[in-house]
Motif scaffolding. Structure first.
Motif, PDB file in Angstrom:
ATOM      1  N   ASN A 168       3.674  -5.226   2.182  1.00 38.39           N
ATOM      2  CA  ASN A 168       4.579  -4.627   1.194  1.00 38.39           C
ATOM      3  C   ASN A 168       4.038  -4.774  -0.224  1.00 38.39           C
ATOM      4  O   ASN A 168       4.135  -3.850  -1.042  1.00 38.39           O
ATOM      5  N   MET A 169       3.462  -5.932  -0.533  1.00 36.02           N
ATOM      6  CA  MET A 169       2.927  -6.159  -1.876  1.00 36.02           C
ATOM      7  C   MET A 169       1.710  -5.267  -2.146  1.00 36.02           C
ATOM      8  O   MET A 169       1.538  -4.737  -3.251  1.00 36.02           O
ATOM      9  N   ILE A 170       0.851  -5.104  -1.139  1.00 41.78           N
ATOM     10  CA  ILE A 170      -0.316  -4.226  -1.306  1.00 41.78           C
ATOM     11  C   ILE A 170       0.147  -2.789  -1.539  1.00 41.78           C
ATOM     12  O   ILE A 170      -0.370  -2.079  -2.410  1.00 41.78           O
ATOM     13  N   GLU A 171       1.135  -2.349  -0.758  1.00 44.33           N
ATOM     14  CA  GLU A 171       1.683  -0.995  -0.929  1.00 44.33           C
ATOM     15  C   GLU A 171       2.290  -0.827  -2.325  1.00 44.33           C
ATOM     16  O   GLU A 171       2.183   0.238  -2.939  1.00 44.33           O
ATOM     17  N   LYS A 172       2.896  -1.868  -2.835  1.00 39.64           N
ATOM     18  CA  LYS A 172       3.590  -1.782  -4.122  1.00 39.64           C
ATOM     19  C   LYS A 172       2.630  -1.744  -5.307  1.00 39.64           C
ATOM     20  O   LYS A 172       2.826  -0.960  -6.250  1.00 39.64           O
ATOM     21  N   TYR A 173       1.584  -2.570  -5.268  1.00 42.64           N
ATOM     22  CA  TYR A 173       0.767  -2.755  -6.469  1.00 42.64           C
ATOM     23  C   TYR A 173      -0.554  -1.984  -6.477  1.00 42.64           C
ATOM     24  O   TYR A 173      -1.121  -1.751  -7.544  1.00 42.64           O
ATOM     25  N   LEU A 174      -1.074  -1.603  -5.314  1.00 43.66           N
ATOM     26  CA  LEU A 174      -2.358  -0.892  -5.310  1.00 43.66           C
ATOM     27  C   LEU A 174      -2.156   0.602  -5.066  1.00 43.66           C
ATOM     28  O   LEU A 174      -1.205   1.012  -4.423  1.00 43.66           O
ATOM     29  N   LEU A 219      -2.452 -11.536  -8.156  1.00 43.70           N
ATOM     30  CA  LEU A 219      -3.787 -11.063  -7.801  1.00 43.70           C
ATOM     31  C   LEU A 219      -3.831  -9.540  -7.766  1.00 43.70           C
ATOM     32  O   LEU A 219      -4.727  -8.909  -8.349  1.00 43.70           O
ATOM     33  N   LEU A 220      -2.870  -8.935  -7.104  1.00 43.45           N
ATOM     34  CA  LEU A 220      -2.865  -7.478  -6.950  1.00 43.45           C
ATOM     35  C   LEU A 220      -2.662  -6.767  -8.287  1.00 43.45           C
ATOM     36  O   LEU A 220      -3.264  -5.714  -8.541  1.00 43.45           O
ATOM     37  N   LYS A 221      -1.843  -7.321  -9.160  1.00 41.69           N
ATOM     38  CA  LYS A 221      -1.626  -6.704 -10.479  1.00 41.69           C
ATOM     39  C   LYS A 221      -2.911  -6.716 -11.303  1.00 41.69           C
ATOM     40  O   LYS A 221      -3.223  -5.750 -12.004  1.00 41.69           O
ATOM     41  N   ILE A 222      -3.657  -7.806 -11.219  1.00 39.12           N
ATOM     42  CA  ILE A 222      -4.917  -7.889 -11.966  1.00 39.12           C
ATOM     43  C   ILE A 222      -5.896  -6.827 -11.473  1.00 39.12           C
ATOM     44  O   ILE A 222      -6.561  -6.147 -12.268  1.00 39.12           O
ATOM     45  N   LEU A 223      -5.990  -6.660 -10.161  1.00 35.27           N
ATOM     46  CA  LEU A 223      -6.900  -5.650  -9.604  1.00 35.27           C
ATOM     47  C   LEU A 223      -6.459  -4.245  -9.996  1.00 35.27           C
ATOM     48  O   LEU A 223      -7.279  -3.404 -10.386  1.00 35.27           O
ATOM     49  N   SER A 224      -5.174  -3.981  -9.890  1.00 36.25           N
ATOM     50  CA  SER A 224      -4.653  -2.659 -10.233  1.00 36.25           C
ATOM     51  C   SER A 224      -4.864  -2.338 -11.709  1.00 36.25           C
ATOM     52  O   SER A 224      -5.219  -1.215 -12.079  1.00 36.25           O
ATOM     53  N   ASN A 225      -4.677  -3.340 -12.559  1.00 45.09           N
ATOM     54  CA  ASN A 225      -4.776  -3.123 -14.003  1.00 45.09           C
ATOM     55  C   ASN A 225      -6.207  -2.907 -14.490  1.00 45.09           C
ATOM     56  O   ASN A 225      -6.414  -2.435 -15.608  1.00 45.09           O
ATOM     57  N   ARG A 239     -11.416   3.584  -7.853  1.00 45.68           N
ATOM     58  CA  ARG A 239     -11.803   4.011  -6.503  1.00 45.68           C
ATOM     59  C   ARG A 239     -11.821   2.849  -5.516  1.00 45.68           C
ATOM     60  O   ARG A 239     -11.515   3.013  -4.339  1.00 45.68           O
ATOM     61  N   LEU A 240     -12.191   1.667  -6.009  1.00 44.71           N
ATOM     62  CA  LEU A 240     -12.409   0.517  -5.119  1.00 44.71           C
ATOM     63  C   LEU A 240     -11.114  -0.202  -4.766  1.00 44.71           C
ATOM     64  O   LEU A 240     -10.834  -0.463  -3.586  1.00 44.71           O
ATOM     65  N   PHE A 241     -10.319  -0.535  -5.770  1.00 46.94           N
ATOM     66  CA  PHE A 241      -9.143  -1.377  -5.557  1.00 46.94           C
ATOM     67  C   PHE A 241      -7.900  -0.527  -5.306  1.00 46.94           C
ATOM     68  O   PHE A 241      -6.994  -0.436  -6.144  1.00 46.94           O
ATOM     69  N   VAL A 242      -7.870   0.098  -4.141  1.00 43.01           N
ATOM     70  CA  VAL A 242      -6.722   0.919  -3.737  1.00 43.01           C
ATOM     71  C   VAL A 242      -6.261   0.454  -2.358  1.00 43.01           C
ATOM     72  O   VAL A 242      -7.031  -0.132  -1.592  1.00 43.01           O
ATOM     73  N   GLN A 275      -5.496 -19.914   3.454  1.00 44.84           N
ATOM     74  CA  GLN A 275      -6.818 -19.516   2.992  1.00 44.84           C
ATOM     75  C   GLN A 275      -6.800 -17.994   2.935  1.00 44.84           C
ATOM     76  O   GLN A 275      -6.540 -17.333   3.938  1.00 44.84           O
ATOM     77  N   VAL A 276      -7.042 -17.438   1.762  1.00 45.51           N
ATOM     78  CA  VAL A 276      -6.884 -16.000   1.541  1.00 45.51           C
ATOM     79  C   VAL A 276      -8.243 -15.357   1.293  1.00 45.51           C
ATOM     80  O   VAL A 276      -9.042 -15.847   0.487  1.00 45.51           O
ATOM     81  N   HIS A 277      -8.503 -14.272   2.006  1.00 37.42           N
ATOM     82  CA  HIS A 277      -9.738 -13.503   1.814  1.00 37.42           C
ATOM     83  C   HIS A 277      -9.354 -12.030   1.744  1.00 37.42           C
ATOM     84  O   HIS A 277      -9.017 -11.419   2.748  1.00 37.42           O
ATOM     85  N   MET A 278      -9.383 -11.477   0.536  1.00 36.41           N
ATOM     86  CA  MET A 278      -9.117 -10.052   0.351  1.00 36.41           C
ATOM     87  C   MET A 278     -10.452  -9.331   0.301  1.00 36.41           C
ATOM     88  O   MET A 278     -11.377  -9.764  -0.390  1.00 36.41           O
ATOM     89  N   ILE A 279     -10.574  -8.229   1.038  1.00 27.72           N
ATOM     90  CA  ILE A 279     -11.870  -7.566   1.172  1.00 27.72           C
ATOM     91  C   ILE A 279     -11.721  -6.056   1.009  1.00 27.72           C
ATOM     92  O   ILE A 279     -10.744  -5.456   1.470  1.00 27.72           O
ATOM     93  N   PHE A 280     -12.706  -5.469   0.323  1.00 28.13           N
ATOM     94  CA  PHE A 280     -12.745  -4.029   0.090  1.00 28.13           C
ATOM     95  C   PHE A 280     -14.128  -3.516   0.496  1.00 28.13           C
ATOM     96  O   PHE A 280     -15.136  -3.981  -0.045  1.00 28.13           O
TER      97      PHE A 280
END
Length: 436
Positions: free
Chosen positions: A430-436, A330-336, A405-408, A252-257
């Motif tokens: 590692n994935m968060i560091e790579k894509y955001l 998921l991370l690529k979509i947010l970064s893009n 500003r938000l998705f970093v 169960q994944v919950h990403m929060i900003f």
């Protein structure tokens, strides 16, 4: 433009009772449903740590009986005679007691009962109710004793030492330690005239409740709440990942900003971002991750607001074997979002869906009354006109700038609830560091 046709019936009438308590009346044309709510400006964020859960426990105890109906059975029987819904809810910043049913010629008699319920509680059966609350707490724990509510775990990850990191129900230790005197002091401190708001919604004829409400609620003396300590939330510095062990074949994944609250100038942009990401099958997350890749059954995003802060969250569940494919997508979509151009069609669709949600809010009087009450307690203007205009006039550059500003990574928290895996947390970081 389709969205130009949206209208917002956000008007309500303001009345002041003889002792200064304010009452907001929300007219509902061609609708016989009536709702009467009493909001108190108190919740989890007002609790001392040793009394964690007292707001929620007190809400439970209010139902145990009143002066004229001295036990639960007699009080419940009196309310249910009116064939409506009698309820309450506790949040981080407000507590709400409500009655809703059909408007009839004599329905205003509910005011006497509601007043007796709110201001003459007996607090009988405290041990029985304590056991009920303890069962409620246990229902949120897995067999390892871990709380598997992702909303709670995400707030705890962002602000671990704050009141927002505490479960609304409290803990086993805190609930077991609460005494009659603790409840009575808390009640007398916060359930006072200066700390409440009354709301009434229904047909125009329901205004005949207002003199009755004034007659009863004006009996309350003008009293102030105790002095409260203002909490200052610390700045979150990410990325941070929390893995809560839970036996399952999925995460169960919950990403929060962390973000601003609903009264901030950026909030309309969050609404558009929410629509772009997960509102409908053609939104970016739903279409790419669910439809094209087949990595999840469902994925959703939401924006949550508090008096001094807010959060932007993304929720989903994915099989453990798919997690290494799901997270990068998921991370690529947010970064893009801050890089890829938003098409005119995509922007139009997001505006329409954002405005539809706001339009629905004004017709859903229960939700709208809660929004107005939150605004009232922090002295903000609850009118939606400005918010709607900002959404209609939103530009692509504004959206992309906000996303940048938000998705970093320094603003990203991730909660994973699922099987223990030594490498999963490190992989996620590692994935968060790579894509955001």
């Amino acid at each position: 433009m389709i969205y130009e046709s949206f209208t917002y019936e956000s008007n309500f009438e303001t009345y002041k009772l003889s002792n200064g308590i304010e009452l907001f009346f929300f007219p509902q044309k061609n609708n016989k449903k009536i709702s009467f709510n009493t909001f108190f400006n108190v919740g989890v964020r007002d609790e001392e740590k040793k009394h964690s859960g007292i707001s929620h426990f007190l809400e439970h105890m209010m139902f145990r009986g009143s002066k004229n109906y001295p036990d639960f059975k007699r009080l419940a029987t009196a309310f249910e005679k009116y064939a409506g819904d009698w309820n309450a809810s506790t949040g981080y910043e407000t507590t709400d007691y409500s009655f809703s049913g059909l408007y009839t010629k004599n329905s205003h008699n509910i005011v006497d009962l509601f007043y007796d319920f709110l201001f003459y509680p007996q607090f009988e059966g405290i041990e029985k109710e304590r056991q009920i609350v303890l069962r409620e707490i246990e229902d949120d724990l897995n067999h390892l004793g871990h709380l598997i509510d992702s909303d709670h775990q995400a707030l705890k990850l962002l602000w671990p030492s704050s009141t927002l990191s505490r479960p609304i129900t409290g803990t086993k230790d805190s609930i077991e330690s609460l005494s009659f005197d603790d409840l009575a002091f808390y009640y007398k401190s916060f359930y006072v005239s200066s700390n409440m708001l009354l709301t009434l919604s229904g047909p125009d004829e329901a205004k005949d409740w207002i003199p009755k409400i004034d007659e009863k609620f004006s009996l309350l003396e003008e009293m102030k709440t105790i002095t409260r300590k203002k909490e200052i939330l610390p700045n979150f510095v990410g990325p941070k990942v929390s893995l809560i062990e839970h036996p399952d074949n999925q995460y169960q994944v919950h990403m929060i900003f962390p973000c601003q609250n609903e009264w901030d100038q950026d909030y309309p942009v969050y609404s558009i971002l929410d629509s772009l990401l997960s509102d409908g099958y053609m939104s970016r997350l739903s279409y790419r991750i669910r439809e094209e890749k087949g990595l999840v059954y469902d994925i959703d995003s939401s924006v949550c607001s508090y008096n001094d802060s807010g959060t932007f969250s993304i929720y989903s569940s994915t099989e453990t074997s798919m997690f290494h494919l799901f997270l990068p997508e998921l991370l690529k979509i947010l970064s893009n979002l801050s890089k890829n151009k938003i098409t005119d069609e995509e922007l139009e669709r997001a505006k329409v869906r954002s405005l539809m949600r706001l339009s629905t809010l004004t017709y859903d009087k229960e939700s709208y009354m809660h929004y107005v009450a939150r605004s009232y307690f922090i002295k903000k203007d609850p009118k939606l006109d400005l918010l709607c205009d900002k959404i209609k006039n939103m530009t692509k550059n504004q959206i992309m700038s906000c996303a940048e500003r938000l998705f970093v990574k320094r603003n990203c928290g991730l909660v994973m609830i699922g099987p223990k895996d030594k490498g999963a947390r490190g992989y996620a970081l590692n994935m968060i560091e790579k894509y955001l």
